[in-house]
Design a protein around this motif. Structure first.
Motif, mmCIF file in Angstrom:
data_model
loop_
_atom_site.group_PDB
_atom_site.id
_atom_site.type_symbol
_atom_site.label_atom_id
_atom_site.label_comp_id
_atom_site.label_asym_id
_atom_site.label_seq_id
_atom_site.Cartn_x
_atom_site.Cartn_y
_atom_site.Cartn_z
ATOM 1 N N LYS A 94 -12.660 -9.730 7.534
ATOM 2 C CA LYS A 94 -11.741 -8.846 6.816
ATOM 3 C C LYS A 94 -12.384 -7.459 6.872
ATOM 4 C CE LYS A 94 -9.723 -8.417 2.165
ATOM 5 N NZ LYS A 94 -9.739 -8.962 0.783
ATOM 6 N N TYR A 96 -13.100 -3.663 6.299
ATOM 7 C CA TYR A 96 -12.895 -2.447 5.507
ATOM 8 C C TYR A 96 -14.245 -1.788 5.316
ATOM 9 C CZ TYR A 96 -14.127 -5.410 1.397
ATOM 10 O OH TYR A 96 -14.732 -6.253 0.509
ATOM 11 N N ARG A 276 -6.223 2.878 -6.019
ATOM 12 C CA ARG A 276 -5.808 3.177 -4.637
ATOM 13 C C ARG A 276 -4.467 2.483 -4.409
ATOM 14 N NH1 ARG A 276 -10.364 -0.528 -3.846
ATOM 15 N NH2 ARG A 276 -9.572 -2.578 -3.278
ATOM 16 N N LYS A 278 -1.951 -0.065 -2.731
ATOM 17 C CA LYS A 278 -2.268 -1.451 -2.373
ATOM 18 C C LYS A 278 -2.265 -1.660 -0.869
ATOM 19 C CE LYS A 278 -2.924 -5.806 -2.889
ATOM 20 N NZ LYS A 278 -4.306 -6.213 -2.860
ATOM 21 N N GLU A 279 -3.351 -2.263 -0.374
ATOM 22 C CA GLU A 279 -3.390 -2.593 1.046
ATOM 23 C C GLU A 279 -2.547 -3.850 1.303
ATOM 24 O OE1 GLU A 279 -5.993 -2.547 -0.969
ATOM 25 O OE2 GLU A 279 -7.374 -0.991 -0.340
ATOM 26 N N GLU A 280 -2.015 -3.939 2.498
ATOM 27 C CA GLU A 280 -1.370 -5.177 2.945
ATOM 28 C C GLU A 280 -2.365 -5.907 3.843
ATOM 29 O OE1 GLU A 280 1.442 -6.138 1.852
ATOM 30 O OE2 GLU A 280 2.223 -4.307 0.951
ATOM 31 N N HIS A 282 -2.279 -6.686 6.916
ATOM 32 C CA HIS A 282 -2.522 -6.116 8.257
ATOM 33 C C HIS A 282 -3.486 -4.928 8.211
ATOM 34 C CE1 HIS A 282 1.276 -3.938 7.007
ATOM 35 N NE2 HIS A 282 0.434 -2.935 7.203
ATOM 36 N N ASP A 283 -3.641 -4.311 7.029
ATOM 37 C CA ASP A 283 -4.581 -3.190 6.926
ATOM 38 C C ASP A 283 -6.017 -3.641 7.159
ATOM 39 O OD1 ASP A 283 -2.547 -1.389 6.261
ATOM 40 O OD2 ASP A 283 -2.678 -1.899 4.130
ATOM 41 N N TYR A 284 -6.272 -4.926 6.924
ATOM 42 C CA TYR A 284 -7.643 -5.438 7.047
ATOM 43 C C TYR A 284 -7.975 -5.933 8.461
ATOM 44 C CZ TYR A 284 -7.908 -5.393 1.928
ATOM 45 O OH TYR A 284 -7.944 -5.014 0.611
ATOM 46 N N ARG A 285 -6.976 -5.948 9.351
ATOM 47 C CA ARG A 285 -7.199 -6.409 10.736
ATOM 48 C C ARG A 285 -7.991 -7.722 10.776
ATOM 49 N NH1 ARG A 285 -9.701 -1.844 10.832
ATOM 50 N NH2 ARG A 285 -11.404 -2.491 12.176
#
Length: 495
Positions: A94, A96, A276, A278-280, A282-285
């Motif tokens: 994950k 980031y 911040r 919210k990340e989805e 797919h943001d974490y690749r």
């Protein structure tokens, strides 16, 4: 669609009723001696960066190696949550950036977690029980910790926690109030402690909650949720749910919209604030970690772990109700802490005794808990052995002492007579209750003779009897058998 809240759970807004919807992500630190992918110690409280291996510090060329005990702990937890155990799961990266995440990614599980769907039965109150669905449980590494208070112009990083194994336990959005959220975390923590898979110490950060809150009109689809990160006490979880729900209702009633975002709860100011957007996913690749093979084990591995599990809270509660005739509430209170449940059971069964289990429960939950609490201890940590509690209850049952004298004896057991048994204390201090009716009769006659006016009043007003009982008890130093005093007074006063 999950269950709707009862009308009593709804929040009244300016324009009508709203329903809170809560889901939880609990991060529970796995009880293990070493980390998820390295041999470094997981002990709490070491000097900064003293429990760090080359793997945890992400030195080039270092490869993770799975810790089998952490895998076993995750499976045990899944079994305790009555959940699907997946014999094949995959570790993903994950990605980031965070200063205390040395690799630049966290090794976690995404599409194929080690544990699938399960459920937890939660007692919200003595009369209300709910079932909370578990979505999944996956294993992942913890990050390190940034320290901002060591220097005026630099932040420092402590990697002692980096790589420590966490179980992320994700609930379904089945909770409908702050009270339900608190009760759920309390029950989950009890289960983890029974299993020995997480110590549940929130003040040390080994159990933390991310709380997802949204609101909706009753019967409507789910609203947009906000995630409140890293809430570290059960009380704060309840406060965060209420505060965030009211914030969202205020925005919606003013015609605004809720942004999906990550927020922090500030208990001092009683508010949540944006951290911040919210990340989805797919943001974490996410992608499978190339350094780790899929985690596979057979059913025999699971069966062996299942056969060695301890008796869990729900089973213990049912047994206490069945074998000891306890009401649901008493059994629930006693099994909430495994050590207290064991202590209670030792009191009931001590010396093969057949004492009244409900009376023992009243003493353990009442006076003994209060006396232990006053010393800053839990019931099970007191120096008073279970056999002495049993003996105290037996002395009352045998009419050797009254319940009131028993309280005095207990105070001595916690005070200056710490080593003595209740029987020794009663003998040495002459605390036996007087059951000799001749002696009691003398005391009764003396009080009646000394108070002719009160005798007349009592004939007209039978509630005066209590005054006479008090006087006789006083004159016998509280040692007369109260039942015998009552009976004698009634016959002599003709009531």
């Amino acid at each position: 669609m999950s269950a709707h809240a009862k009308p009593s759970k709804l929040i009244r807004g300016a324009t009508g009723d709203w329903e809170i919807v809560v889901g939880m992500e609990i991060h529970a630190q796995v009880s293990s001696k070493s980390k998820l992918f390295s041999g470094a110690s997981t002990e709490f409280g070491g000097d900064p960066n003293s429990h760090v291996s080359l793997v945890d510090a992400a030195m080039p060329g270092m490869l993770p190696v799975i810790n089998e005990e952490c895998v076993k702990q995750a499976v045990r937890t899944g079994l305790g949550l009555k959940a699907q155990i997946n014999n094949r799961s995959v570790f993903d990266r994950k990605n980031y950036f965070y200063p205390d995440l040395p690799q630049g990614y966290q090794i976690s599980q995404y599409k194929n977690p080690i544990v699938g769907e399960g459920e937890v039965i939660v007692d919200v109150s003595p009369t209300e029980q709910i079932t909370v669905g578990i979505e999944r449980l996956h294993l992942e590494q913890d990050a390190g910790k940034s320290l901002h208070d060591q220097s005026p112009d630099s932040s420092f990083v402590d990697l002692n926690r980096s790589g420590v194994a966490l179980m992320e336990i994700v609930s379904k959005p089945d909770l409908r109030s702050a009270e339900e959220a608190r009760a759920y975390v309390t029950k989950l923590r009890t289960i983890l402690r029974y299993l020995g898979t997480c110590d549940g110490n929130m003040e040390q950060g080994s159990l933390r909650a991310d709380v997802n809150v949204s609101v909706r009109r009753p019967g409507e689809p789910f609203g947009t949720r906000c995630e409140i990160k890293n809430v570290n006490s059960i009380r704060f979880i309840g406060q965060a749910v209420d505060v965030e729900a009211r914030r969202q209702i205020g925005i919606l009633e003013d015609g605004g919209v809720i942004d999906q975002e990550t927020r922090l709860f500030d208990p001092g100011r009683g508010e949540t604030r944006a951290m911040r957007s919210k990340e989805e996913a797919h943001d974490y690749r996410y992608f499978p970690d190339p350094d780790l093979l899929p985690l596979e084990f057979d059913q025999a591995f699971v069966d062996e772990l299942a056969s060695a599990l301890p008796e869990l809270p729900d089973a213990k509660k049912a047994r206490f109700m069945r074998d000891y005739g306890l009401p649901s509430y008493d059994a629930g209170v006693l099994v909430a802490d495994r050590d207290v449940a064991d202590y209670y059971e030792a009191c009931v069964t001590s010396g093969g005794g057949k004492r009244d289990a409900k009376v023992v429960a009243n003493w353990v939950m009442g006076d003994i808990a209060a006396a232990a609490n006053a010393s800053g201890l839990s019931v099970a940590q007191t120096h008073v052995p279970a056999a002495h509690v049993a003996e105290l209850v037996d002395l009352i049952g045998e009419n050797v002492i009254s319940g009131k004298i028993a309280k005095d004896v207990l105070a001595l057991m916690f005070g200056e007579e710490r080593a003595a048994s209740p029987r020794e204390i009663v003998e040495r201090r002459g605390l036996k209750q007087v059951t000799d009716t001749g002696a009691i009769e003398k005391a009764v006659d003396a009080i009646i003779a000394a108070n002719p006016d009160k005798v007349e009043q009592a004939k007209a007003k039978p509630t005066m009897l209590g005054w006479f009982v008090g006087q006789v008890m006083k004159s016998t130093g509280g040692k007369a058998n109260p039942q015998a005093v009552n009976d004698l007074l009634k016959s002599k006063l003709g009531l």
